[in-house]
Motif scaffolding. Structure first.
Motif, PDB file in Angstrom:
ATOM      1  N   GLY A  29      51.415 -68.488 -78.820  1.00  0.00           N
ATOM      2  CA  GLY A  29      51.197 -69.406 -77.708  1.00  0.00           C
ATOM      3  C   GLY A  29      49.726 -69.522 -77.335  1.00  0.00           C
ATOM      4  O   GLY A  29      49.405 -70.076 -76.302  1.00  0.00           O
ATOM      5  N   ALA A  30      48.802 -68.991 -78.114  1.00  0.00           N
ATOM      6  CA  ALA A  30      47.372 -69.051 -77.806  1.00  0.00           C
ATOM      7  C   ALA A  30      46.859 -70.458 -78.034  1.00  0.00           C
ATOM      8  O   ALA A  30      47.290 -71.163 -78.939  1.00  0.00           O
ATOM      9  CB  ALA A  30      46.600 -68.061 -78.679  1.00  0.00           C
ATOM     10  N   ALA A  31      45.936 -70.877 -77.201  1.00  0.00           N
ATOM     11  CA  ALA A  31      45.373 -72.218 -77.322  1.00  0.00           C
ATOM     12  C   ALA A  31      44.437 -72.268 -78.519  1.00  0.00           C
ATOM     13  O   ALA A  31      43.785 -71.298 -78.872  1.00  0.00           O
ATOM     14  CB  ALA A  31      44.620 -72.579 -76.049  1.00  0.00           C
ATOM     15  N   ASN A  32      44.333 -73.431 -79.114  1.00  0.00           N
ATOM     16  CA  ASN A  32      43.446 -73.689 -80.248  1.00  0.00           C
ATOM     17  C   ASN A  32      43.706 -72.771 -81.434  1.00  0.00           C
ATOM     18  O   ASN A  32      42.826 -72.546 -82.253  1.00  0.00           O
ATOM     19  CB  ASN A  32      41.976 -73.559 -79.827  1.00  0.00           C
ATOM     20  N   PHE A  36      45.280 -63.595 -79.467  1.00  0.00           N
ATOM     21  CA  PHE A  36      44.964 -62.922 -78.208  1.00  0.00           C
ATOM     22  C   PHE A  36      43.742 -62.019 -78.368  1.00  0.00           C
ATOM     23  O   PHE A  36      42.882 -61.956 -77.520  1.00  0.00           O
ATOM     24  CB  PHE A  36      46.187 -62.112 -77.751  1.00  0.00           C
ATOM     25  N   PHE A  37      43.655 -61.340 -79.500  1.00  0.00           N
ATOM     26  CA  PHE A  37      42.548 -60.421 -79.731  1.00  0.00           C
ATOM     27  C   PHE A  37      41.219 -61.156 -79.884  1.00  0.00           C
ATOM     28  O   PHE A  37      40.170 -60.628 -79.520  1.00  0.00           O
ATOM     29  CB  PHE A  37      42.838 -59.544 -80.947  1.00  0.00           C
ATOM     30  N   ALA A  38      41.253 -62.350 -80.391  1.00  0.00           N
ATOM     31  CA  ALA A  38      40.014 -63.145 -80.497  1.00  0.00           C
ATOM     32  C   ALA A  38      39.508 -63.500 -79.102  1.00  0.00           C
ATOM     33  O   ALA A  38      38.306 -63.480 -78.847  1.00  0.00           O
ATOM     34  CB  ALA A  38      40.271 -64.400 -81.317  1.00  0.00           C
ATOM     35  N   HIS A  39      40.410 -63.821 -78.199  1.00  0.00           N
ATOM     36  CA  HIS A  39      40.018 -64.115 -76.819  1.00  0.00           C
ATOM     37  C   HIS A  39      39.450 -62.876 -76.131  1.00  0.00           C
ATOM     38  O   HIS A  39      38.465 -62.959 -75.391  1.00  0.00           O
ATOM     39  CB  HIS A  39      41.202 -64.657 -76.022  1.00  0.00           C
ATOM     40  N   LEU A  44      34.899 -59.791 -74.056  1.00  0.00           N
ATOM     41  CA  LEU A  44      34.117 -58.562 -74.063  1.00  0.00           C
ATOM     42  C   LEU A  44      32.663 -58.822 -74.448  1.00  0.00           C
ATOM     43  O   LEU A  44      31.746 -58.233 -73.873  1.00  0.00           O
ATOM     44  CB  LEU A  44      34.743 -57.537 -75.007  1.00  0.00           C
ATOM     45  N   SER A  45      32.441 -59.702 -75.405  1.00  0.00           N
ATOM     46  CA  SER A  45      31.056 -59.979 -75.800  1.00  0.00           C
ATOM     47  C   SER A  45      30.308 -60.678 -74.672  1.00  0.00           C
ATOM     48  O   SER A  45      29.131 -60.385 -74.438  1.00  0.00           O
ATOM     49  CB  SER A  45      31.018 -60.810 -77.088  1.00  0.00           C
ATOM     50  N   TRP A  46      30.955 -61.588 -73.957  1.00  0.00           N
ATOM     51  CA  TRP A  46      30.305 -62.238 -72.806  1.00  0.00           C
ATOM     52  C   TRP A  46      30.013 -61.221 -71.707  1.00  0.00           C
ATOM     53  O   TRP A  46      28.925 -61.207 -71.112  1.00  0.00           O
ATOM     54  CB  TRP A  46      31.200 -63.345 -72.245  1.00  0.00           C
ATOM     55  N   THR A  47      30.971 -60.359 -71.417  1.00  0.00           N
ATOM     56  CA  THR A  47      30.780 -59.343 -70.381  1.00  0.00           C
ATOM     57  C   THR A  47      29.652 -58.397 -70.754  1.00  0.00           C
ATOM     58  O   THR A  47      28.809 -58.054 -69.917  1.00  0.00           O
ATOM     59  CB  THR A  47      32.089 -58.554 -70.170  1.00  0.00           C
ATOM     60  N   LEU A  48      29.624 -57.967 -71.997  1.00  0.00           N
ATOM     61  CA  LEU A  48      28.561 -57.080 -72.457  1.00  0.00           C
ATOM     62  C   LEU A  48      27.198 -57.772 -72.369  1.00  0.00           C
ATOM     63  O   LEU A  48      26.221 -57.180 -71.923  1.00  0.00           O
ATOM     64  CB  LEU A  48      28.849 -56.624 -73.886  1.00  0.00           C
TER      65      LEU A  48
END
Length: 179
Positions: A29-32, A36-39, A44-48
């Protein structure tokens, strides 16, 4: 109408917002089509990245504060010379007292506007300019109002300039023989 060429006949029909995708939806059900793990990895990369950027800004701010404290307490910037130019009626001690300047004070902690204001408050000063000469000197240029005659004001004898503006009361310490 006209005859369609072979290149137009073999084209896929274009999609718009009204056509339905023929791609089956993903089972998660993930978009595009992302898992889920890619999201999670993207989040995490944005937060880091944001955390490291914020840490860098805090480090720069604290480093700047530390450098400011070192500079304003260092003996390297202590005032050693004060040059006073343009005075004929004021002595050095009067100028330094009005300017609130002292040898040995850190020159970076001196507010030049306050020094100029202190000197301009003297009625005998027409104009003043103060320059900080790093690391250890100040230059003060004063243009004095020149007494041209005496004037009696409210029962007190004052010096006056050539425009009739009072400068200072006449006293024993600053006596000048004028018409």
């Amino acid at each position: 109408m006209g005859i369609l060429t072979s290149s137009k006949r073999n084209r896929r029909p274009s999609r718009n917002s009204y056509t339905v995708s023929s791609r089956p939806s993903s089972p998660s059900g993930a978009a595009n089509g992302k898992s889920f793990f890619a999201h999670v990895k993207t989040a995490l990369s944005w937060t880091l990245g944001l955390g490291l950027g914020a840490l860098l800004l805090v480090g720069l701010a604290l480093g700047g504060l530390h450098l400011h404290r070192l500079a304003t307490t260092s003996d390297f910037f202590a005032i050693r010379r004060i040059e006073i130019r343009g005075t004929t009626h004021f002595n050095r001690e009067e100028v330094l007292k009005a300017a609130n300047l002292q040898v040995g004070v850190n020159s970076l902690t001196v507010n030049i506007a306050d020094v100029e204001r202190g000197l301009r408050d003297n009625p005998g000063v027409a104009a003043v300019a103060v320059k900080r000469r790093l690391p250890d000197a100040f230059e003060i240029r004063i243009r004095e109002r020149i007494p041209a005659f005496w004037m009696l004001k409210d029962g007190v004898l004052h010096y006056a300039d050539n425009r009739g503006r009072t400068i200072a009361p006449v006293s024993v310490g600053n006596f000048l023989s004028l018409p």
